[in-house]
Structures are given as structure tokens and as C-alpha cells.
Design a protein around this motif. Structure first.
Motif, PDB file in Angstrom:
ATOM      1  N   PHE A  40       0.834  -1.205   0.000  1.00 17.27           N
ATOM      2  CA  PHE A  40       0.000   0.000   0.000  1.00 17.27           C
ATOM      3  C   PHE A  40       0.864   1.247   0.000  1.00 17.27           C
ATOM      4  O   PHE A  40       0.606   2.200  -0.720  1.00 17.27           O
ATOM      5  CB  PHE A  40      -0.909   0.029   1.229  1.00 17.27           C
ATOM      6  CG  PHE A  40      -2.084  -0.896   1.121  1.00 17.27           C
ATOM      7  CD1 PHE A  40      -2.611  -1.234  -0.108  1.00 17.27           C
ATOM      8  CD2 PHE A  40      -2.665  -1.426   2.255  1.00 17.27           C
ATOM      9  CE1 PHE A  40      -3.690  -2.084  -0.213  1.00 17.27           C
ATOM     10  CE2 PHE A  40      -3.747  -2.275   2.166  1.00 17.27           C
ATOM     11  CZ  PHE A  40      -4.260  -2.602   0.930  1.00 17.27           C
ATOM     12  N   ASN A  85       0.608   1.176  -4.102  1.00 14.30           N
ATOM     13  CA  ASN A  85      -0.805   1.487  -4.340  1.00 14.30           C
ATOM     14  C   ASN A  85      -1.432   2.330  -3.241  1.00 14.30           C
ATOM     15  O   ASN A  85      -2.394   1.906  -2.602  1.00 14.30           O
ATOM     16  CB  ASN A  85      -1.598   0.186  -4.517  1.00 14.30           C
ATOM     17  CG  ASN A  85      -1.013  -0.693  -5.590  1.00 14.30           C
ATOM     18  OD1 ASN A  85      -0.324  -1.645  -5.304  1.00 14.30           O
ATOM     19  ND2 ASN A  85      -1.266  -0.335  -6.827  1.00 14.30           N
ATOM     20  N   PRO A  86      -0.895   3.539  -3.008  1.00 15.64           N
ATOM     21  CA  PRO A  86      -1.493   4.341  -1.943  1.00 15.64           C
ATOM     22  C   PRO A  86      -2.921   4.769  -2.256  1.00 15.64           C
ATOM     23  O   PRO A  86      -3.637   5.188  -1.355  1.00 15.64           O
ATOM     24  CB  PRO A  86      -0.568   5.552  -1.841  1.00 15.64           C
ATOM     25  CG  PRO A  86       0.139   5.605  -3.124  1.00 15.64           C
ATOM     26  CD  PRO A  86       0.215   4.231  -3.663  1.00 15.64           C
ATOM     27  N   GLU A  87      -3.350   4.639  -3.520  1.00 19.51           N
ATOM     28  CA  GLU A  87      -4.719   5.039  -3.827  1.00 19.51           C
ATOM     29  C   GLU A  87      -5.724   4.106  -3.170  1.00 19.51           C
ATOM     30  O   GLU A  87      -6.908   4.395  -3.108  1.00 19.51           O
ATOM     31  CB  GLU A  87      -4.943   5.089  -5.342  1.00 19.51           C
ATOM     32  CG  GLU A  87      -4.794   3.768  -6.075  1.00 19.51           C
ATOM     33  CD  GLU A  87      -3.392   3.580  -6.625  1.00 19.51           C
ATOM     34  OE1 GLU A  87      -2.439   3.962  -5.918  1.00 19.51           O
ATOM     35  OE2 GLU A  87      -3.244   3.041  -7.731  1.00 19.51           O
ATOM     36  N   LEU A  88      -5.236   2.964  -2.674  1.00 22.29           N
ATOM     37  CA  LEU A  88      -6.154   2.007  -2.066  1.00 22.29           C
ATOM     38  C   LEU A  88      -6.523   2.362  -0.640  1.00 22.29           C
ATOM     39  O   LEU A  88      -7.528   1.919  -0.124  1.00 22.29           O
ATOM     40  CB  LEU A  88      -5.531   0.612  -2.088  1.00 22.29           C
ATOM     41  CG  LEU A  88      -5.893  -0.209  -3.308  1.00 22.29           C
ATOM     42  CD1 LEU A  88      -5.055  -1.448  -3.355  1.00 22.29           C
ATOM     43  CD2 LEU A  88      -7.347  -0.580  -3.268  1.00 22.29           C
ATOM     44  N   ILE A  89      -5.669   3.107   0.032  1.00 17.32           N
ATOM     45  CA  ILE A  89      -6.013   3.448   1.406  1.00 17.32           C
ATOM     46  C   ILE A  89      -6.644   4.836   1.423  1.00 17.32           C
ATOM     47  O   ILE A  89      -6.349   5.663   0.575  1.00 17.32           O
ATOM     48  CB  ILE A  89      -4.792   3.375   2.346  1.00 17.32           C
ATOM     49  CG1 ILE A  89      -3.561   3.957   1.676  1.00 17.32           C
ATOM     50  CG2 ILE A  89      -4.537   1.955   2.775  1.00 17.32           C
ATOM     51  CD1 ILE A  89      -2.341   3.880   2.536  1.00 17.32           C
ATOM     52  N   PRO A  90      -7.521   5.068   2.371  1.00 18.44           N
ATOM     53  CA  PRO A  90      -8.227   6.347   2.387  1.00 18.44           C
ATOM     54  C   PRO A  90      -7.250   7.523   2.430  1.00 18.44           C
ATOM     55  O   PRO A  90      -6.165   7.408   3.006  1.00 18.44           O
ATOM     56  CB  PRO A  90      -9.041   6.282   3.676  1.00 18.44           C
ATOM     57  CG  PRO A  90      -9.190   4.854   3.976  1.00 18.44           C
ATOM     58  CD  PRO A  90      -7.980   4.186   3.444  1.00 18.44           C
ATOM     59  N   PHE A  91      -7.677   8.607   1.821  1.00 22.57           N
ATOM     60  CA  PHE A  91      -6.796   9.755   1.700  1.00 22.57           C
ATOM     61  C   PHE A  91      -6.251  10.219   3.039  1.00 22.57           C
ATOM     62  O   PHE A  91      -5.061  10.467   3.204  1.00 22.57           O
ATOM     63  CB  PHE A  91      -7.559  10.899   1.022  1.00 22.57           C
ATOM     64  CG  PHE A  91      -6.827  12.199   1.051  1.00 22.57           C
ATOM     65  CD1 PHE A  91      -5.683  12.364   0.299  1.00 22.57           C
ATOM     66  CD2 PHE A  91      -7.270  13.248   1.840  1.00 22.57           C
ATOM     67  CE1 PHE A  91      -4.994  13.554   0.326  1.00 22.57           C
ATOM     68  CE2 PHE A  91      -6.584  14.436   1.870  1.00 22.57           C
ATOM     69  CZ  PHE A  91      -5.441  14.586   1.111  1.00 22.57           C
ATOM     70  N   ALA A 137      -3.601   7.935   4.196  1.00 17.63           N
ATOM     71  CA  ALA A 137      -2.399   8.034   3.374  1.00 17.63           C
ATOM     72  C   ALA A 137      -1.601   9.274   3.764  1.00 17.63           C
ATOM     73  O   ALA A 137      -0.375   9.229   3.895  1.00 17.63           O
ATOM     74  CB  ALA A 137      -2.786   8.084   1.897  1.00 17.63           C
TER      75      ALA A 137
END
Lengths: 368, 385, 546
Positions: free
Chosen positions: C340, C344-350, C353
Motif C-alpha cells: 500500500f 498502491n497508496p490510492e487504495l487506502i483512504p486519503f 495516506a
């Protein structure tokens, strides 16, 4: 390694093998093809072709049950004579192997545009082919178990995401029913191309000797095919219902776009599309795994090799090379078209023909 | 044999793995603190004096993680928790490329949830020109919210919100169901695209404007093929929400039918609207039927709900709502843009009739009959005055 | 074939020598002679060099005194037994007129056993090697002049640890007895729990030099005979000089020695072994160790605790759920976090992140290295706290973990979120009830972290698929390792994530193909239906109950 444990698969496992084989790269593009052909009524195309293929599968099981202890490789030689039979088996093997570059290439494309943006092609394709070969070199029991787990996981996730997207469902998108100006059935290439999504039940002619109770094979095959038809139809209805047929045609990977529009505030993960992608990865993996295994099995049977694993590992570089030939979306669609053509030929010409032959032969024997 | 074979293969696997590791680091992988999260993007026209042909100003908002992390006693807690950068360009891609040159971190669009477009850009370039990039970039979500700004879009990005941390989160919440305001038209990138591709309906986008201290939402921009055509006012937007069946709950003020001069506030909910094609005097017309329930919330004169005023009150409320929706329909016909979805209804339910129509030219003059029927569904706490 | 690569290949001479030795030890050696002197000499020559072997000579008072000798190992025998029931009986015995048997010198040994000895377990033995083994295992040999048979009296009695609560598998509810190091006491505990005539305890000696007692235990009318035969075959094939712990056996008989997944269950809980036996499994108990082996085993079973069955089923379901989550965490959490954070940081909520990004500001290491360092630190702390005696170990764990972590975060070396991830992972891995599988997860975690660093979620999925293929190929004594999930077995799912109440588990697990499927609970709750039908008098009934 090559030990083919006789009669060790349950009917359920066989059904799941057929489902796992069938659901793969085709499912993501199926709704757009259907929308292109029949507009808002696209789901009907999916349903009708699905039922046709279910009929074809029924013929294939009938053929298989004529000699329940043998695979297609053996009885095609009895029915057609040795040279023709071997040729047919070779064609079938080539057909199975032709799936692999497409599946690999589609997977690589999707991984590269989403999960791993700049990873080199050789790494993504290579690791996927390695994983497939690693699995395909095992025996059918092990394959059946892996397939069982992965395909169930993929289906559950897929259905879950699809259901979630019903929050955006607009019934008006499915109307009008069969509007004339939306029908483009003359679009021959697209129509044939949808057969790609239904290829797979042919394995029944290869695994029948491994089923615990061959009598259950008919039911298992039909169940599997009907499951696939229901899943496909449901999926197509959802996609067209959410997007409308025009937008469905515009998006390349309708399933992923569907997941992208789902809003789930309560869940830890922000984006469901990548989760769906991973689930779909396992679906495409099962397709690859099974085509790989059965392709290698046919070859090893034709050439009487002691070990199908040899074929598996020998084919890996070939598959990699072929996958690099598929330059882009358009090339593999072209490739998919030819695979679909062959699928149609196998389903509606070769298999019924073989079945007729075997019936005639049987009658001849009885006559004597 | 089996096990030793497995071992060999396992060894090969790990050899391959180590080979991989020597080959490279990680592709496309980037530490979180080496990424610049773009939370919002705004599009404006460039200033008149430096206006070149076909150029617009792209502004992005980037949160500053240290200031957002909120840990106490850490350095750098001063200043705004975000920065806004801008660049002029002809295309979005080249604009982003130029913005990237100003930054040591990789711009990352995975968390972009807000795309603001000023009215001028929507007029001159059209929405589609601007958002095409976001449709093709895989990392952008379909849930990203779009809005048309009445004024300068960039100014909105730079505004300090009354509550919360970044303006983008603030605006995002204003444009989402969380806000609860019925004067806003709720939409996102995905819905916009779907409506745009649908035949017989044109999408609208919510309007944002700068108020005295904060942003104001309310109202909607009517678009035709992505180009700005005009505004719907707050009340017209509420009417549109009713027609789209996206109405949740709102309040109306009506004059009490029995006590002139007395205002009654009613809360309206459970509204449902439907279209029907019918013939009237040999001519086709659309009948819009709206049903719903209301309850009385506030009385300005000291009297409570009374049984004998029921019929009159229902009539008055129906009339008030009818007037509002009528206004929406009139505005849409004036703008010559079918945002109501009547065309889509005709296509879906009367395809043969639709085939004879040239809807774009006929819509402005098509007879539309409106029928509103409201019931007084009473939940009472106080009967007297 | 299978064992060949484990056995060092000896030069042919060495091999021959060894075979000869083995032959001697397996009972083709010298036999007793009627001459006592010869026997004593032989025994003095073989085991008499050690001071703890005691030769006690005396005379039997028959019609004429007969020379006899008692041989035993000091420390292994219960001295009172020898003194009171052997020596006293033998030396105070005076043959009278009626004891006609005393004149029968041929059968003297047997007659002594039948008429004089006050010992419950006595046997006759003529093989000298067997006599030696018996002496060395704590029995007392009685040799009588003129008899070519020795009397072996069971006088075993040595210092040992008492029955204790199992250290490695504690539980809130359930019996607090674990095995100890004495085989007999362990088998007795099993017998005490199952008084079934079909309970079979087959003992064999394994270990060319150690001659360790190993007991194969199963219930003959439940366990599948093929499985029992397979276990026995594999046990008999073991060639080893000394057997010190059951781990030795484990390595010899497990199906996939190359795999990092354990295919046997190790336990020191009596109740667990008994429950296993009742499911149709086979237990192997080894002398000198409290750890029993249970086989076959499925992967999931390694995550079941004995306690799950002692709580009411709703709680058991929660416990299982928690444990499966902890399994997932202990395997995937650091890998997922790296995937993550890096790919793929777009997968965790903003908001999350940005929090992570904020706390990572200024940390000198990349996420992967950070995770690796922390994981290693945790492993070191864990190892250190096991090695240190009792209370120190716990202190080190707390001090090491707490202070190190806190200091590292304060110094800005490690981000606090990584500390949370690593700590949660470590705690999760402790939740596994089986030590063996916890180690597997710990080992797998590192390659998964590496894979996540290289290729993010994609790599993790591919690695998971490869792991699954590997696991699907494992069979524990013929039972698929992933059963009952794949191949799916609905009946066995009653005891998986969902734990059915005991009375609803009508069948034994089908995976072990037991001979007797019925647990006997079919009609167990018919009274319940009768109760429902009966006319109810709530008020009265309640009062009576109270």
C-alpha cells in the motif's frame, strides 16, 4: 509427476474446473461487445449465445460419455483414424495454447495500467507465466483444489462488487427492448468474438476419466455452463443498467469501471476496482492454469511422453514469446477473433460430427 | 521423488527471486513521502492581458503532509496545511507535466476527488476538452466530483475552510450527501459521463460560488455537449432533484389558506415523480406526476394544525411545489436543453414515437403538463398554538 | 527411496560393520547359559564398567543354596521395591517339604517367578542383549545359577517431573494437565480419559543406541487402518542412533520434509491427543519428552485450540474468527502495508495516506527496510525473552519492545505507524495455538515483504497463488492439507470458521475417513422437542427452578 490419479475428482470440482476455465479474460469485455451488437438489449445476446453453448456442451458430454475411460486424444483416433485423430488433437492443443498469450498479455496490460504502473513487461508476463507453469506442472487433483479456491474467491468478489454497483442502476438504460436502430448484428467480427468468453467446456472431453462418478458429468457440465451464463447475463445487465449502452461501449474494461464507480465509505479500502482486479487476476489465472495443463496433457498423450510437466516447462518460453507478439488491444482482439472462430467450429461442427460418428459406429457394431 | 522435485523447484523459485532483486529496485514504487497527493484540480481562463489562444490555467492543490499529520511538538506546524500551484497550458497533460517540473515529488492523482471548472472555461473550451485526460488516466476515480464555478475556480482552492483541514475535503463534503442541502445537484464524474452518453438527457453539474466568507453551493450549470448554457437557480435545482427522483427532504414556506398573512413551514419528504406520454386533443403531451408527503413544521401565528384546513393546506403546498417545478421545466425549455430526462423516458418507453421526433428542436415547445399531489402526513408533537 | 538423501552415504565397509552391529542388537546375539558365572562375566564385560550398574549376589535357600544375582542400574530403579519385594522375598524364603518344585532345576526361573517374587510385572528372557536393554531401562534382572533364563522384574522408578499445566498451550477452560517426560505416565493419562477396549497402545523401541520407547496410539474401531499401517511403517523405517525428542520422529515421518508447513501436529495437552484419537487420528508418544505427535492433520487444524470446544459455540466462533484474522495478519500485514505504502497508496483512504506520509517525513529508511529492521528487532526480543529465565524474560520483552520502539519513534528513525504494524503482526503470530505453524508464518512473512516491495499487490497475489498451489499439493498421511475447504466438505465445515454446538457435530470429520462415523449424538437432544411440546406453565416453572 504425471500420475493421473484415476477417478479422484468430485462432480462439484469438475463443474468448478469448467467454470474456472470459462471465466477469464473475456468477461471484462463481454458487456461492451454485447452493447455494440444489441444496444440496450445486449444482455439478451449474452443469454442466447450462452444457452447455445450450453447445448453444445451437452453434445460434448454425450460424446465423452460414449467412452468414459478415455480422453478425446484416444477416441478421436479411433473414430477418425490415427492420422486425422492426431491432427485433431494437435489442433485442439494448439487451440488451448493459443489462449495463453492472450490471457498473459491482457493481464500484463491491466497490471501495468493499474497495479504496477512502470514495471517492465518481462517481469509481469514472466512471473505470471511462471506461476501458471508452476501450477500446471502438478497433477489434476492439486489443480482442481487450487482452481476450486481461486474461482470461488473470484466469483464471490465479482458478484459482491457487481451487487454494490446496483446503487447506480437505472432501469431505463435497459429499454427499449430490441430497438431497431440499436441492433448491429451485422457486426460479424464482434459477434464471433463473444464466443471467446464461452470457450472452456471442451475440457470435459479430457477429464472424464478422472471423475469419480462419470454419470454425474452431464449434470456437472450443464450446471457449470448455466452458472457461467447466469453470471455473464447478470454482469451484462448490471453494466448496461448502470452505464447505459453507449457508455458501456466507450469503456474498455467495463467491470473495472463498474468497481470504480462504487462508493463505499464504510470500508477501509478506498477503491474497489483494484480489489476486483485482484479477484479477476485469480479468475484469469485459473483459465491460464487449466488451458496450460490440458494443452500440455494433450501433447504428452499424443507423443506418449511420461511427464506432462516437461511439456509445460518447454512451452513457457514459447508462450512468453507469443505474448510479446500481441502488440496492443487491437492485436489481441484480432487474435481473440480467430480463437473464437475455432471455438465455434469445435462447438458446433467438430464435436457434433464426432458424436455422430461414434453413434454410427455403435449402431454398426450392434448391427453385426 | 515428488518432494525432492518440489524442493528443486522451490530452490529455483528463490533463485529467480534473488535474481529479480539484483536486477532492480521497485518499479513505479514510490514512498508515500515521495509523492505529492493532488487533492483538487481547478481550471480557469488565463488573465485577459496574457491570454493566448487556446490556453487555460491549471491549478492543483497539494496537502502538506507534515502539517496535516497533526502531531504536536513537531516542527513545521506553521502555515497553511496545503499549497496551490498553477500553470498555463493547452492540454491537461502538458499542464501537469509543467506542474511536475515545479516539484521534487511525483504528482499523484490517485486521491484526486475534486475537479473544478470555471464557467468561462466551460463556455469557451467545454467540459469534455478538460476532463478527457481524467477519463483515460487509470488512477482517477469515477467518484471524483465535478463542479462548475461561478467566478474564479482557483480562488476556491485557496480559501481557508471554516472547519476541517483542506478546502478540497471541505468542498467535497459540500458536494456530497453529507452536506444534506437539497439545493445542490449531486453528481460525480461517473454519473456525468453516463448522463452525457445517454440519449435524450443532458447532464447538469453543481454550481460553486464564492460567498462572503466561505463557498456557497447551490444551483446547477446546464451543459449542452459539455458547453455551458446557463444556470439553474437554487429553487430550480430543487425542482430538478424532484424530477430526477433524487429528492430527500426539504422545507417549503406557504401562506396559510385560512389565516391570510400567516406563514406555515412544511417539511416535504417521500417525493416521487414519474413521466407519462398521453394524448390531449389529438396532440401528444408529457404528463409529469409528482406525489409526496409533507408535515407542518412551523407556524408564525399562534394556531396549530387543524383538521378542517387539511384539504386547503394540501392544495396550497401542492401549488407551491408545482410552481417551483414548473419554473424548472420552463427554464430548461428556455435553455433548449433537456436536463429533465423526458427524452430518455420517451426513448425507453415509446421508441417508435421517439424515432419520429427530432427531440432537440421539439423539446422547447413540447407540451408538458404538471400534476402535483401532496398529502399531509402528520407527525405531531404539539396541537395547540 | 525417500529417506536416502537424509542418510549419509557410508563407505561399504562402514556400512557392513554397522549392519553387523545392528544384527547383534536386534536379538541374534549371545544367549544365556546355565552357568551363572559365565553370564555374570559377560554382563560385567558389557555393562559392568560403569559404577551405577550394581551386581548383588546372594544365595537362594532351596533344598541346597543356589547362587543368584540381581543386576540393576542405580538411580533408575525403585530401591524399596528391590529391597522389600525381591531381596527380602528371595533371601527369607525357606523351602519346605511341600515345595516340590524347588527340585525342578530346569524350570527354576519360572517357578521362582510363580512362587516367590512379589512383583507384578515379571518376564522371562533368554537373550542377553534383551536383558541388557532391560537393565538399562530401569528393570532388574535376576539370574539364577543353573537356569538359562533371566527374570526381568519391573522395578522402574526414577526421579521425574510431576504432571504440570502445559507450558506452551495454556487455556482458560479445560483440564490443566499436560504430558510429562515419562511415557508410561502419559499413556496412563490417555487411558484414564478413554476407557475403551479398542484403544490400542503399541510400543516399539526406536534408536539404535538410545532404544527409546515410542508408543503408537489409536482407537482401533475408529482410525482408518491404512493410516495406522502407514504410520507404523514409517516409524519402523526410522534408522537413527539416538532419539531425544519427538521432533526427530517428526522429521523422519512427515510427508513433505522440504515444505515449511508442518504436516504433523505437536501438542503436550492430553485432552488434545484424546480428542484427536476420537476423531480417528493417530498419536505417537515418545519417552523422555512431553510433546506428542498427532497425525494426520489439516492446515486449519493447526489454528484450532483445544479450548475452542470447551466454550459454548458462539464464543468458539468468535475465537476461531479472531484466530483466522490473526493468521491473516501475521502472514500478510507487513507485506500489505509495504504494498500500500510503496505501490498502491490510492487504495487506502486519503486521510490515512496523508497521515502515513506525514509521519514518514524525514525517516531515513525506505518502508521496506524500516519494516525489516523492526521485524528483526521483534524476532531478537522474542528469542532473548525465551532464553532468559522466567520473570527476566517477560521483563526483557516489555522493556525491549516498549523502550526500543518508543525511542526509535522519538528519534525519528522509525515511523509510528510502522511500529503499530509490526507490533500487531507480532501479537497476531502469538495468537496461533500451534507453535509450529506460527514459525511458518514468521518465516513466510519476510519473502512476502520482499515481494511486496518489488511488485506490490500484484506480487502478493502471485505469491499467494504459488503458496496455495504448494499447499494444495501437501497431503498429510493421505489427507489433503487444505481440507475441508478444498476439496470442499460441507459436513466438516461444522468445525471450521463456524463451530457447531457439540451435539450437532454428529459425524467425526470425514477427512480422516474414520471406520465409525457416528459420534453418537444423533438422538441426543430429542428431549428438547418433547419439552417444546409439553404444556408450559411459565410462572410455576420459573419459581421451581429458582
Amino acid at each position: 509427476m504425471n500420475s493421473q490419479p484415476a477417478r479422484s475428482l468430485s462432480a462439484r470440482q469438475v463443474a468448478l474446473i469448467i467454470i474456472g476455465f470459462t471465466i477469464g479474460a473475456g468477461v471484462l469485455t463481454l458487456p461492451s461487445a454485447a452493447a455494440e451488437l444489441m444496444g440496450a438489449t445486449g444482455w439478451l445476446w449474452v443469454l442466447v449465445t450462452g444457452l447455445l453453448f450450453t447445448g453444445a456442451a451437452w453434445v460434448a458430454v454425450k460424446l465423452a460419455l460414449e467412452s468414459p475411460g478415455e480422453t478425446l486424444v484416444e477416441y478421436s483416433q479411433q473414430l477418425l483414424g490415427k492420422p486425422l485423430g492426431i491432427l485433431y488433437s494437435l489442433l485442439l492443443a494448439a487451440y488451448f495454447f493459443s489462449f495463453l498469450p492472450v490471457e498473459t498479455r491482457v493481464l500484463q496490460e491491466l497490471v501495468n495500467i493499474s497495479l504496477l504502473p512502470i514495471a517492465p513487461t518481462w517481469f509481469v508476463s514472466g512471473s505470471f507465466i511462471f506461476a501458471m507453469a508452476y501450477g500446471a506442472s502438478r497433477d489434476i487433483r492439486q489443480l482442481a483444489q487450487v482452481n476450486e479456491l481461486l474461482i470461488e474467491l473470484a466469483l464471490l468478489t465479482g458478484v459482491f462488487v457487481t451487487l454494490l454497483s446496483w446503487q447506480h442502476f437505472e432501469p431505463m438504460h435497459l429499454l427499449p427492448f430490441l430497438a431497431k436502430d440499436q441492433l448491429h448484428l451485422e457486426n460479424f467480427k464482434v459477434g464471433v468474438g463473444t464466443a471467446f468468453a464461452y470457450a472452456g467446456y471442451q475440457v470435459i472431453n479430457l477429464i472424464l476419466p478422472n471423475i469419480k462418478n462419470p454419470r454425474e458429468a452431464t449434470k456437472a457440465t450443464l450446471k457449470a455452463l448455466l452458472t457461467v451464463v447466469v453470471v455473464y447475463t447478470f454482469f451484462t445487465i448490471t453494466v448496461i443498467g448502470v452505464f447505459g449502452y453507449k457508455e458501456t461501449m466507450a469503456v474498455a474494461w467495463s467491470g473495472l469501471e463498474l468497481a470504480k464507480s462504487v462508493n463505499l465509505e464504510a470500508i477501509f479500502l478506498e477503491r474497489l476496482d483494484l480489489i476486483l482486479l485482484i479477484a479477476w487476476l485469480s479468475a484469469i489465472y485459473t483459465t491460464g492454469l487449466l488451458t496450460y495443463y490440458f494443452g500440455a496433457l494433450i501433447l504428452s498423450k499424443i507423443f506418449h511422453l511420461p511427464n506432462h510437466a516437461l511439456v509445460v516447462w518447454a512451452m513457457a518460453p514459447v508462450i512468453y514469446y507469443l505474448s510479446t507478439l500481441l502488440k496492443n488491444y487491437f492485436t489481441w482482439n484480432e487474435w481473440g477473433f480467430y480463437i473464437s472462430l475455432f471455438t465455434l467450429a469445435v462447438s458446433f461442427i467438430f464435436t457434433p460430427f464426432l458424436y455422430l460418428l461414434s453413434l454410427l459406429k455403435k449402431r454398426g457394431e450392434r448391427g453385426r | 521423488m515428488a518432494s525432492s522435485g518440489g524442493r528443486n523447484r522451490l530452490t529455483t523459485f528463490f533463485l529467480l527471486l534473488s535474481l529479480l532483486f539484483t536486477q532492480t529496485g521497485c518499479w513505479g514504487g514510490r514512498e508515500l513521502n515521495a509523492r505529492a497527493f493532488v487533492t483538487a484540480i481547478a481550471f480557469d481562463l488565463t488573465k485577459e492581458e496574457e491570454l493566448q489562444s487556446e490556453q487555460y490555467l491549471i491549478s492543483i492543490q497539494l496537502p502538506v503532509p507534515e502539517r496535516m499529520a497533526g502531531g504536536e511538538g513537531q516542527g513545521g506546524g506553521e502555515g497553511k496545511p496545503f499549497v496551490v500551484l498553477g500553470s498555463t497550458a493547452q492540454t491537461v497533460a502538458s499542464g501537469i507535466l509543467q506542474l511536475q517540473r515545479q516539484l521534487d515529488r511525483k504528482l499523484f492523482l490517485g486521491h484526486t476527488r475534486l475537479i473544478l471548472i470555471s464557467k468561462e472555461v466551460a463556455e469557451t473550451f467545454g467540459i469534455n476538452h478538460v476532463i478527457d485526460y481524467f477519463l483515460r488516466d487509470f488512477s482517477v476515480q469515477r467518484m471524483a466530483r465535478l463542479a462548475v464555478v461561478d467566478g474564479k475556480a482557483r480562488e476556491i482552492l485557496e480559501l481557508q475552510p471554516p472547519m476541517g483541514q483542506t478546502p478540497s475535503t471541505y468542498i467535497l463534503n459540500m458536494l456530497s450527501p453529507q452536506n444534506g442541502s437539497i439545493f445542490t445537484y449531486l453528481t460525480d464524474l461517473g454519473k456525468f459521463l453516463v448522463l452525457q452518453s445517454d440519449e435524450g438527457i443532458f447532464p447538469v453539474l453543481p454550481r460553486l460560488s464564492k460567498g462572503k466568507e466561505t463557498e456557497l453551493t447551490g444551483g446547477a450549470a446546464v451543459l449542452r455537449n459539455g458547453h455551458f448554457q446557463g444556470w439553474l437557480s437554487d429553487n430550480e435545482t430543487r425542482g430538478l432533484n424532484i424530477l430526477h427522483n433524487e429528492f430527500v427532504e426539504s422545507e417549503y414556506e406557504v401562506e396559510c389558506p385560512l389565516h391570510p398573512g400567516d406563514q406555515i413551514v412544511v417539511g416535504v419528504n417521500a417525493l416521487h415523480s414519474a413521466y407519462r406520454l398521453e394524448e390531449a386533443g389529438g396532440m401528444p403531451r408529457i404528463k409529469v406526476m409528482v406525489h409526496g408527503r409533507f408535515e407542518t413544521r412551523e407556524f408564525t401565528e399562534p394556531h396549530g394544525p387543524e383538521k378542517h384546513e387539511e384539504a386547503d393546506l394540501e392544495r396550497a403546498v401542492s401549488a407551491a411545489i408545482r410552481e417551483e417545478i414548473q419554473q424548472t421545466i420552463k427554464k430548461a425549455q428556455e435553455l433548449r436543453v433537456d436536463v429533465l430526462g423526458i427524452g430518455r423516458y420517451l426513448l425507453a418507453h415509446h421508441p417508435r414515437f421517439w424515432a419520429q421526433l427530432d427531440w432537440d428542436t421539439e423539446f422547447p415547445f413540447f407540451p408538458i403538463e404538471l400534476e402535483v399531489k401532496m398529502d399531509w402526513g402528520l407527525t405531531i408533537r404539539r396541537l395547540g398554538g | 527411496m525417500k529417506k536416502r538423501f537424509r542418510q549419509p552415504r557410508l563407505p561399504s565397509e562402514l556400512k557392513k560393520e554397522k549392519e553387523q552391529k545392528k544384527k547383534e542388537q536386534q536379538g541374534e546375539g549371545p544367549f544365556l547359559t546355565p552357568e551363572l558365572e559365565e553370564n555374570i562375566n559377560y554382563l560385567r564385560e558389557t555393562i559392568g564398567h560403569s559404577n551405577d550398574v550394581i551386581f548383588r549376589e546372594f544365595y537362594l535357600k532351596l533344598d541346597q543354596p543356589v547362587r543368584a544375582v540381581l543386576i540393576f542400574v542405580d538411580g533408575l530403579v525403585a530401591k524399596e521395591v528391590i529391597n522389600e519385594y525381591i531381596l527380602q522375598a528371595l533371601t527369607t524364603f525357606n523351602a519346605g517339604e511341600e515345595d516340590r518344585w524347588t527340585r525342578d532345576r530346569e524350570e527354576l526361573a519360572k517357578n521362582v517367578k510363580d512362587h516367590i517374587l512379589h512383583i507384578n510385572e515379571v518376564s522371562l528372557e533368554s537373550d542377553l542383549q534383551q536383558v541388557i536393554t532391560a537393565i538399562l531401562s530401569g528393570e532388574t534382572a535376576l539370574l539364577i545359577d543353573g537356569s538359562d533364563q533371566a527374570l526381568i522384574c519391573n522395578t522402574r522408578g526414577w526421579e521425574h517431573r510431576g504432571i504440570d499445566e502445559p507450558m506452551t498451550e495454556a487455556s482458560v477452560r479445560g483440564p490443566r494437565v499436560g504430558f510429562n517426560e515419562i511415557l508410561r505416565s502419559n499413556t496412563a493419562q490417555i487411558r484414564r480419559t478413554i476407557r475403551d477396549p479398542d484403544l490400542r497402545i503399541k510400543t516399539m523401541k526406536i534408536g539404535l543406541r538410545s532404544q527409546t520407547d515410542v508408543a503408537l496410539i489409536y482407537i482401533a474401531s475408529i482410525a482408518k487402518p491404512e493410516i495406522v499401517a502407514e504410520v507404523e511403517k514409517r516409524l519402523k523405517a526410522i534408522k537413527i542412533d539416538g532419539l531425544i525428542e519427538s521432533a526427530y520422529i517428526q522429521e523422519y515421518i512427515e510427508d513433505r520434509p522440504g515444505s515449511i508447513f508442518p504436516t504433523l501436529q505437536v501438542t503436550e495437552r492430553v485432552d488434545r491427543v484424546v480428542a484427536g484419537l476420537l476423531e480417528g487420528r493417530v498419536a505417537v508418544l515418545t519417552d523422555n519428552t512431553p510433546f506428542a505427535l498427532l497425525m494426520p492433520v489439516t492446515f486449519w487444524q493447526l489454528y484450532y485450540a483445544a479450548e475452542d470446544y470447551y466454550h459454548r459455540w458462539p464464543l468458539a466462533i468468535l475465537l476461531r474468527f479472531v484466530r483466522f484474522v490473526s493468521f491473516f495478519f501475521s502472514l500478510y500485514l507487513p507485506g500489505l502495508f509495504i504494498a500500500f505504502a510503496v505501490h498502491n497508496p490510492e487504495l487506502i483512504p486519503f486521510n490515512l495516506a496523508i497521515k502515513i506520509a506525514g509521519t514518514r517525513e524525514g525517516i531515513p529508511f525506505p518502508v521496506f527496510l524500516e519494516g525489516l529492521i523492526m521485524e528483526l528487532a521483534i524476532e531478537i526480543i522474542r528469542e532473548a525473552s525465551v532464553r532468559l529465565p522466567g520473570p527476566f524474560g517477560q521483563t526483557i520483552g516489555i522493556v525491549g519492545g516498549f523502550i526500543l520502539g518508543d525511542a526509535a519513534v522519538r528519534a525519528g528513525l522509525i515511523s509510528p505507524i510502522m511500529t503499530i504494524v509490526v507490533a500487531l503482526t507480532a501479537i497476531s503470530s502469538f495468537a496461533a495455538p500451534s507453535f509450529g505453524v506460527a514459525i511458518t508464518m514468521r518465516l513466510l512473512r519476510f519473502p512476502l515483504m520482499l515481494v511486496a516491495q518489488i511488485s506490490g499487490l500484484y506480487g502478493l497475489s502471485i505469491a499467494t497463488i504459488i503458496l496455495l498451489i504448494h499447499m494444495a499439493g501437501i497431503r498429510s498421511f493421505g489427507v489433503p492439507y487444505l481440507s475441508p475447504v478444498v476439496p470442499l466438505n460441507l459436513s466438516d465445515l461444522k468445525d471450521f470458521m463456524f463451530v457447531a454446538p457439540r451435539w450437532a457435530m454428529i459425524n467425526r470429520p470425514l477427512a480422516y475417513e474414520p471406520l465409525d462415523l457416528d459420534r453418537g449424538g444423533t438422538k441426543a437432544r430429542t428431549w428438547w422437542e418433547a419439552l417444546l411440546k409439553a404444556p408450559q406453565r411459565p410462572g410455576k416453572g420459573r419459581k421451581n427452578n429458582e
